[in-house]
Design an enzyme around this catalytic site. Sequence first.
Site, short mmCIF file in Angstrom:
data_model
loop_
_atom_site.label_atom_id
_atom_site.label_comp_id
_atom_site.label_asym_id
_atom_site.label_seq_id
_atom_site.Cartn_x
_atom_site.Cartn_y
_atom_site.Cartn_z
N ILE A 187 24.75 31.92 37.12
CA ILE A 187 25.00 30.86 36.13
C ILE A 187 25.19 31.42 34.72
O ILE A 187 25.23 30.66 33.76
CB ILE A 187 23.86 29.83 36.12
CG1 ILE A 187 22.52 30.50 35.75
CG2 ILE A 187 23.77 29.13 37.47
CD1 ILE A 187 21.39 29.51 35.52
N LYS A 188 25.35 32.73 34.60
CA LYS A 188 25.49 33.31 33.27
C LYS A 188 26.88 33.07 32.71
O LYS A 188 27.81 32.65 33.41
CB LYS A 188 25.19 34.81 33.33
CG LYS A 188 23.74 35.13 33.70
CD LYS A 188 22.75 34.49 32.75
CE LYS A 188 21.33 35.03 32.89
NZ LYS A 188 20.72 34.74 34.19
N ASN A 189 27.03 33.36 31.39
CA ASN A 189 28.31 33.13 30.72
C ASN A 189 29.45 33.86 31.42
O ASN A 189 30.59 33.38 31.47
CB ASN A 189 28.23 33.60 29.27
CG ASN A 189 27.28 32.76 28.44
OD1 ASN A 189 26.74 31.76 28.90
ND2 ASN A 189 27.07 33.15 27.19
N LEU A 190 29.16 35.05 31.93
CA LEU A 190 30.09 35.80 32.77
C LEU A 190 29.32 36.16 34.03
O LEU A 190 28.21 36.69 33.94
CB LEU A 190 30.56 37.06 32.05
CG LEU A 190 31.59 37.93 32.77
CD1 LEU A 190 32.46 38.66 31.74
CD2 LEU A 190 30.94 38.97 33.69
#
Length: 386
Positions: A187-190
């Site tokens: 679920i991280k930005n990338l």
Amino acid sequence: MINSSRPDARRNASPYLYGQEAAAVAQVLESGQYGHTGVTEEFERGIAAFLGVDDAVAVSSGTAALHIALLVAGIGPGDEVIVPSQTFCATVQAIVACGASPRFVEVSPDTLCVESGTVLEAITPATRAVMPVLYGGRAVDLTAAEEVLGERGITVVEDAAHAFGSSLGTQLVGSTGALTCFSFGPIKNLTCIEGGAIVPRTSQEAGVARRLRTLGITQSQAERGRTTTYAVAGFGLRATLSSVHAAVGSVQLEQFPIVAAKRKALWRAYEAELHSMRDVVLVDVDVDRSVPFNCVVRVPERDRVHKVLHAQGLGVGVHYPPNHTQPAFAPWHRPLPVTEMVGGQIMSLPFHPAMDAGDVHQVVSALGRALATVREEAFAAGKTGR
């Protein structure tokens, strides 16, 4: 209620894929080479180019990045690492895994990030590193502590799990001179689905990090294929990033401006909706310079509000319970009244790029109703003496 045509709009967080990832993974699978290959190295070069730095070392997770970075910095038994209690437990587990001791400190209630003055006050003769957590994507400025940290040989190891794409002033996080660690979890930005990276400060640190992630073996995969032996120089972990995960990461990196813009717009939509709401404080991520990872508010009677919203199927969460109160970290407990206060107030609202401004409006409306319900229940209980 939330738009049911997009069922993930109710989730607290959700992966965001662009559509090309499957083809990139299929290409790797068809190659028959799934481990650390040139695909992984291409991803490392892409990260370094994005950040404008000389090198990046890809690893299997953000936690592995923190663990290896601390080892690169020479952290071990008898050492102390200054760390905010208000973070995910992985930050602290990485310190403990090195045999070191976490020295828990307070955060600002406005940002949930540690500040220079707090760091300076916490230094002891055993302090060997500071691990600021870039909560929610906000960069942490330790410039005011820089001279003292340098004089005492204290390394700054940034936990930038939330902050890929964010900036400190005009410099991207990862290019500011700290030993920086990113997470590329689901679920991280990338996302790489799972993965992480270390941004070393020198070529020597890069070499040590690469040996540590590969069980202490000094030769590269290609070099081992050309000889009958290899050398194990010291302790190491099995923490390489597979080419399957790197292929996903490379697609994500190429498309990153899209998700960065979506996250900024989503946070600003929340900021506008929450601006005048009674009893709600929005934790500031410095949106102009960050790619926000989440949207966190401080509310009264948090547990009761959370229960009401959760019963409606709304994906609210708590990120995170303070670590100095956790049983595993009891040996390092110290009173942290600010952290304990905000730890009982913070609540993460649904925040992921599949949402739009309409979803935000409905989440905030549901929050308003939940707060009103809790106030009414409290008033009724007071009248009856319960």
